[in-house]
Write a protein that holds these residues in place. Structure first.
Motif, PDB file in Angstrom:
ATOM      1  N   UNK A 440      -4.866  -0.666  -9.811  1.00  0.00           N
ATOM      2  CA  UNK A 440      -4.918  -1.770 -10.958  1.00  0.00           C
ATOM      3  C   UNK A 440      -5.806  -2.874 -10.919  1.00  0.00           C
ATOM      4  N   UNK A 441      -5.937  -3.619 -11.837  1.00  0.00           N
ATOM      5  CA  UNK A 441      -6.957  -4.746 -11.781  1.00  0.00           C
ATOM      6  C   UNK A 441      -7.097  -5.390 -10.627  1.00  0.00           C
ATOM      7  N   UNK A 442      -6.184  -5.596  -9.655  1.00  0.00           N
ATOM      8  CA  UNK A 442      -6.455  -6.435  -8.427  1.00  0.00           C
ATOM      9  C   UNK A 442      -6.534  -5.552  -7.444  1.00  0.00           C
ATOM     10  N   UNK A 443      -5.913  -4.088  -7.227  1.00  0.00           N
ATOM     11  CA  UNK A 443      -6.293  -3.500  -5.986  1.00  0.00           C
ATOM     12  C   UNK A 443      -5.760  -2.110  -6.035  1.00  0.00           C
ATOM     13  N   UNK A 444      -5.547  -1.535  -5.098  1.00  0.00           N
ATOM     14  CA  UNK A 444      -4.756  -0.345  -4.814  1.00  0.00           C
ATOM     15  C   UNK A 444      -3.155  -0.272  -4.287  1.00  0.00           C
ATOM     16  N   UNK A 445      -2.329   0.638  -4.846  1.00  0.00           N
ATOM     17  CA  UNK A 445      -1.013   0.326  -4.308  1.00  0.00           C
ATOM     18  C   UNK A 445      -0.611   1.898  -3.665  1.00  0.00           C
ATOM     19  N   UNK A 446       0.307   1.797  -2.929  1.00  0.00           N
ATOM     20  CA  UNK A 446       0.867   3.027  -2.078  1.00  0.00           C
ATOM     21  C   UNK A 446       2.272   2.860  -1.873  1.00  0.00           C
ATOM     22  N   UNK A 447       2.962   4.057  -2.163  1.00  0.00           N
ATOM     23  CA  UNK A 447       4.235   3.932  -2.114  1.00  0.00           C
ATOM     24  C   UNK A 447       4.754   5.327  -1.260  1.00  0.00           C
ATOM     25  N   UNK A 448       5.606   5.043  -0.378  1.00  0.00           N
ATOM     26  CA  UNK A 448       6.188   6.392   0.387  1.00  0.00           C
ATOM     27  C   UNK A 448       7.559   5.879   0.935  1.00  0.00           C
ATOM     28  N   UNK A 449       8.105   6.767   1.552  1.00  0.00           N
ATOM     29  CA  UNK A 449       9.436   6.665   2.318  1.00  0.00           C
ATOM     30  C   UNK A 449      10.593   7.165   1.649  1.00  0.00           C
ATOM     31  N   UNK A 450      11.408   7.861   2.429  1.00  0.00           N
ATOM     32  CA  UNK A 450      12.552   8.402   1.841  1.00  0.00           C
ATOM     33  C   UNK A 450      13.961   7.455   2.140  1.00  0.00           C
ATOM     34  N   UNK A 451      14.264   7.377   3.286  1.00  0.00           N
ATOM     35  CA  UNK A 451      14.964   6.392   3.721  1.00  0.00           C
ATOM     36  C   UNK A 451      14.547   4.898   3.815  1.00  0.00           C
ATOM     37  N   UNK A 452      13.657   4.697   4.361  1.00  0.00           N
ATOM     38  CA  UNK A 452      12.840   3.508   4.454  1.00  0.00           C
ATOM     39  C   UNK A 452      11.615   3.489   3.717  1.00  0.00           C
ATOM     40  N   UNK A 453      11.757   2.978   2.515  1.00  0.00           N
ATOM     41  CA  UNK A 453      10.775   2.956   1.324  1.00  0.00           C
ATOM     42  C   UNK A 453       9.801   1.680   1.629  1.00  0.00           C
ATOM     43  N   UNK A 454       8.336   1.920   1.230  1.00  0.00           N
ATOM     44  CA  UNK A 454       7.448   1.191   1.659  1.00  0.00           C
ATOM     45  C   UNK A 454       6.435   0.813   0.417  1.00  0.00           C
ATOM     46  N   UNK A 455       6.300  -0.135  -0.026  1.00  0.00           N
ATOM     47  CA  UNK A 455       5.165  -0.361  -1.069  1.00  0.00           C
ATOM     48  C   UNK A 455       4.238  -1.116  -0.542  1.00  0.00           C
ATOM     49  N   UNK A 456       3.073  -0.901  -0.392  1.00  0.00           N
ATOM     50  CA  UNK A 456       1.951  -1.665   0.142  1.00  0.00           C
ATOM     51  C   UNK A 456       0.702  -1.819  -0.841  1.00  0.00           C
ATOM     52  N   UNK A 457       0.199  -3.020  -0.891  1.00  0.00           N
ATOM     53  CA  UNK A 457      -0.951  -3.007  -1.632  1.00  0.00           C
ATOM     54  C   UNK A 457      -2.131  -4.023  -1.198  1.00  0.00           C
ATOM     55  N   UNK A 458      -3.236  -3.737  -1.180  1.00  0.00           N
ATOM     56  CA  UNK A 458      -4.444  -4.401  -0.936  1.00  0.00           C
ATOM     57  C   UNK A 458      -5.337  -4.691  -1.963  1.00  0.00           C
ATOM     58  N   UNK A 459      -6.416  -5.756  -1.857  1.00  0.00           N
ATOM     59  CA  UNK A 459      -7.365  -6.197  -2.807  1.00  0.00           C
ATOM     60  C   UNK A 459      -8.475  -5.626  -2.753  1.00  0.00           C
ATOM     61  N   UNK A 460      -9.068  -5.471  -3.797  1.00  0.00           N
ATOM     62  CA  UNK A 460     -10.604  -4.796  -3.744  1.00  0.00           C
ATOM     63  C   UNK A 460     -11.506  -5.613  -2.862  1.00  0.00           C
ATOM     64  N   UNK A 461     -11.547  -7.023  -2.882  1.00  0.00           N
ATOM     65  CA  UNK A 461     -12.632  -7.632  -2.073  1.00  0.00           C
ATOM     66  C   UNK A 461     -12.073  -7.575  -0.511  1.00  0.00           C
ATOM     67  N   UNK A 462     -10.886  -7.107  -0.279  1.00  0.00           N
ATOM     68  CA  UNK A 462     -10.554  -6.902   1.174  1.00  0.00           C
ATOM     69  C   UNK A 462     -10.632  -5.605   1.726  1.00  0.00           C
ATOM     70  N   UNK A 463     -11.001  -4.654   0.994  1.00  0.00           N
ATOM     71  CA  UNK A 463     -11.202  -3.088   1.368  1.00  0.00           C
ATOM     72  C   UNK A 463     -12.537  -3.007   2.162  1.00  0.00           C
TER      73      UNK A 463
END
Length: 525
Positions: A440-463
């Motif tokens: 998106x306009x801020x950075x990238x997002x990644x979702x994964x997990x079946x029982x323990x769902x995790x949604x993580x995002x980082x920002x373009x300037x931090x990569x």
């Protein structure tokens, strides 16, 4: 406190000796054993182990000094082998403190001064009075703000003598700071999250931390009690009703399992209350500060600008209760070990529990305007054949389980394989559907997990790095793994590493991310 060297609190010597208790434990036990047996040789040997350590603590206390001098925090210690550590004030990120029960009784705390250079504190002050801690924090952040304002003014005005004054440390920077306006450190602390005990109880019931507590108890049992597991089994069996009926045996075993699960959950609740009781997250200027703990009070500071990675975790039971937890990663490396209370609180357990419907408002305190809800993002699916590949892998896993069962009996092997196959097949399909990637306009997002769902995002300037990886199986299926990394991956227990992407899309996304982040050189693995 500008130039005069200050001492530690008078009780520092006692706390230093206590902190080295494990070092003294064996010599003390040896001395007690020798005294009981009337063996003077053992007393001499134990004294040779204790006396040097005690003398080292005494020398450390009487030679330890610290001060704020111009633009640096200076820490000196040593009598024969002297050392001086100079920490530039503008590099200091955190001045955290830890208070156990004895600390709180005497009104002192252990202080840790951290920079962005790594996981270890630049200086550990064991111990200071609470008044001295406040003075140290005020002196550091006052001077840090003055330096920042002076540097900003010099940049805005262009080259002038102010840079020379700043470097020499002789300029009257206090006056220029006052003329500029209020300093961030003087902002009134504003509480943005308080966690009530009811939330901690729910989080404890949903967690598996009780297993850790049981492991500790069992460790003590086998260390100081019987080392025969059968003794433990017989002790537990003593609580079950004696009966020869098979139905009674089954019911008794079922009740024992339910009781064990209940104990695990209760211990989990106890762990959360001990660690996070009184949790209060405040914001002062651009810093976030956490205070929590029932017996051991921990204070940890997190500069917002250092946050590189935010991860929202939704365990199965917490999801049913409408709760989530948040973890972060900051510049300067991964968090320290579990024994490092401040690192554990600030990174591994940034927000241990929060209602899901309050996450959006809380995220705005970290990154204004960032919308983390899934409906705000357009996710790119995995390769169309990713599910097929995962299902084939599940068949291989089920076959291996069946073959392992054949070592015990043919019947067991067939039963194990037959049960594992459909379960692993379903798991593979759910796993494939859970992995999603978005930009998106801020950075990238990644979702994964079946029982323990995790949604993580980082920002373009931090990569920091972007890479593509392809093993032989990926090449055969036309897939690739896209890896997006920051400078401190690890504490959030989630990585933006997206497998089973279409290879052409992964390469295209690599180029797009290079443009967004300014990284010029692609990395292929």
């Amino acid at each position: 406190m500008n130039q005069k060297m200050s001492r530690l609190h008078p009780t520092s010597l006692a706390f230093d000796l206590i902190s080295h208790g494990r070092t003294f434990l064996f010599p003390v036990l040896l001395a007690l054993f020798g005294a009981a047996k009337g063996n003077s040789t053992l007393l001499i040997i134990s004294a040779l182990g204790i006396i040097p350590a005690v003398m080292a603590s005494i020398f450390r206390y009487f030679t330890f000094r610290y001060c704020i001098h111009e633009k640096h925090l200076i820490v000196r210690q040593g009598l024969f082998f002297r050392s001086a550590r100079t920490v530039p004030i503008e590099r200091i990120q955190n001045i955290d403190s830890v208070q156990n029960l004895l600390h709180r009784l005497i009104k002192v705390a252990e202080v840790r001064v951290e920079t962005a250079s790594g996981t270890k504190p630049e200086a550990v002050l064991r111990v200071l009075s609470l008044a001295d801690i406040d003075r140290l924090r005020s002196a550091v952040f006052v001077r840090k703000s003055e330096i920042k304002i002076k540097a900003t003014t010099a940049v805005d005005e262009g080259p002038s003598e102010s840079f020379g004054d700043l470097d020499s440390g002789t300029a009257p920077i206090l006056e220029s700071a006052e003329a500029t306006g209020p300093r961030p450190f003087q902002d009134t602390p504003r509480s943005i999250l308080r966690i009530p005990v009811s939330w901690l109880i729910k989080a404890g019931l949903a967690s598996d931390r009780g297993l850790l507590m049981i492991g500790i108890v069992l460790g003590f049992y086998f260390q100081f009690g019987s080392d025969d597991p059968q003794d433990l089994i017989r002790w537990v069996s003593g609580f079950l009703p004696a009966s020869t009926s098979s139905l009674s045996t089954v019911l008794g075993a079922g009740l024992a399992i339910c009781a064990a699960l209940l104990i695990i959950r209760i211990l989990g609740v106890g762990w959360f209350i001990l660690r996070f009781y009184g949790y209060d997250l405040t914001r002062q200027g651009d810093d976030l500060r956490i205070r929590c703990g029932l017996f051991t009070k921990v204070t940890a500071t997190i500069p917002r600008r250092r946050i590189q990675f935010v991860s929202v975790h939704e365990k199965l039971i917490m999801r049913w209760l409408g709760l989530v937890s948040l973890k972060i990663e900051t510049a300067g490396g991964a968090s320290g070990p579990e024994s490092d209370a401040t690192a554990t609180i600030s990174k591994r357990w940034f927000v241990p529990v929060i209602p899901r419907n309050q996450v959006q408002d809380f995220i705005n305190e970290i990154r204004p305007g960032l919308k983390w809800e899934s409906h705000n993002w357009t996710f790119h699916p995995l390769h169309p054949k990713a599910g097929k590949r995962l299902c084939r892998l599940s068949v291989v896993q089920a076959t291996m389980i069946g073959m392992l069962g054949l070592f015990f009996s043919v019947k067991l092997g067939w039963i194990a394989g037959a049960i594992a196959a459909p379960l692993l097949w379903i798991w593979a399909l759910r796993k494939g559907r859970s992995m999603k990637y978005a930009r998106n306009e801020n950075g990238v997002v990644y979702k994964s997990g079946v029982l323990n769902r995790k949604t993580s995002f980082t920002f373009f300037e931090k990569i920091q790095t972007i890479s593509i990886h392809q093993n032989p199986f990926d090449q055969r299926w036309g897939m690739a793994r896209l890896v997006v990394d920051t400078a401190a991956a690890g504490p959030a227990e989630h990585w933006i590493s997206i497998p089973y992407l279409d290879a052409s899309f992964a390469r295209e996304e690599l180029q797009n991310l290079r443009v967004k982040t300014g990284l010029q050189q692609p990395v292929f693995g």
